[in-house]
Design a protein around this motif. Structure first.
Motif, short mmCIF file in Angstrom:
data_model
loop_
_atom_site.label_atom_id
_atom_site.label_comp_id
_atom_site.label_asym_id
_atom_site.label_seq_id
_atom_site.Cartn_x
_atom_site.Cartn_y
_atom_site.Cartn_z
N MET A 10 1.29 -0.96 0.00
CA MET A 10 0.08 0.15 -0.04
C MET A 10 1.22 1.20 -0.36
O MET A 10 0.37 1.75 -0.29
CB MET A 10 -0.99 0.35 0.78
CG MET A 10 -2.02 -1.36 1.12
SD MET A 10 -3.01 -1.20 2.84
CE MET A 10 -3.05 0.04 3.40
N LEU A 11 2.56 1.21 0.78
CA LEU A 11 2.82 2.39 0.56
C LEU A 11 3.56 2.53 -0.45
O LEU A 11 4.54 3.47 -0.03
CB LEU A 11 3.59 2.50 1.95
CG LEU A 11 2.76 2.40 3.37
CD1 LEU A 11 4.10 2.28 4.50
CD2 LEU A 11 1.90 3.76 3.64
N LYS A 12 3.84 1.47 -1.25
CA LYS A 12 4.72 1.88 -2.55
C LYS A 12 4.47 3.03 -2.85
O LYS A 12 3.38 3.69 -3.86
CB LYS A 12 4.34 0.02 -3.23
CG LYS A 12 5.72 0.40 -4.77
CD LYS A 12 5.55 -1.26 -5.21
CE LYS A 12 7.00 -1.05 -5.97
NZ LYS A 12 7.77 -1.81 -5.57
N GLY A 13 5.79 3.71 -3.21
CA GLY A 13 5.34 5.12 -4.24
C GLY A 13 5.06 6.70 -3.90
O GLY A 13 5.24 6.84 -3.59
N HIS A 14 5.22 5.59 -2.02
CA HIS A 14 5.17 6.47 -1.12
C HIS A 14 6.06 6.68 0.03
O HIS A 14 5.21 6.81 1.56
CB HIS A 14 3.05 6.73 -0.98
CG HIS A 14 2.45 6.84 -1.72
ND1 HIS A 14 1.31 8.19 -1.83
CD2 HIS A 14 1.39 5.80 -1.98
CE1 HIS A 14 0.91 8.02 -3.13
NE2 HIS A 14 0.58 6.12 -3.71
N GLU A 15 6.91 6.48 -0.26
CA GLU A 15 8.32 6.56 0.80
C GLU A 15 8.34 7.73 1.15
O GLU A 15 8.62 7.23 3.10
CB GLU A 15 8.94 5.46 0.29
CG GLU A 15 9.26 4.16 -0.32
CD GLU A 15 8.57 4.15 -1.80
OE1 GLU A 15 8.58 5.16 -2.33
OE2 GLU A 15 8.41 3.18 -2.34
N GLU A 16 8.17 8.24 1.17
CA GLU A 16 8.71 9.64 1.70
C GLU A 16 7.21 10.10 2.61
O GLU A 16 8.23 10.75 3.88
CB GLU A 16 8.56 10.69 0.50
CG GLU A 16 8.63 12.04 0.68
CD GLU A 16 10.28 12.14 2.05
OE1 GLU A 16 10.31 13.37 3.12
OE2 GLU A 16 11.24 11.73 1.48
#
Length: 71
Positions: A10-16
């Motif tokens: 779910m967090l892939k691409g939203h690491e920041e």
């Protein structure tokens, strides 16, 4: 599939954003405990960021060498 694997997906691409959330949660805990456990909170933040696929390094720090291959 474990819960942590689902979270990673779910967090892939939203690491920041995830990193900011981990930092904010750690700051909240430090505030509530009056920084009594800041060392443990920092360690937990680092380990959580590692689990989420982040190294926790600052952009100006040199990259870590990759681990040796497993045999």
């Amino acid at each position: 599939m474990s819960v942590f694997d689902k979270l990673k997906g779910m967090l892939k691409g939203h690491e920041e954003q995830a990193s900011k959330g981990v930092d904010k949660a750690g700051d909240y805990v430090d505030g509530k405990t009056q920084s009594k456990y800041s060392g443990q909170v920092d360690t937990a933040q680092e380990k959580l960021k590692e689990q989420l696929g982040q190294t926790g390094q600052r952009p100006d720090s040199p990259p870590q060498p990759p681990p040796p291959p497993q045999q």
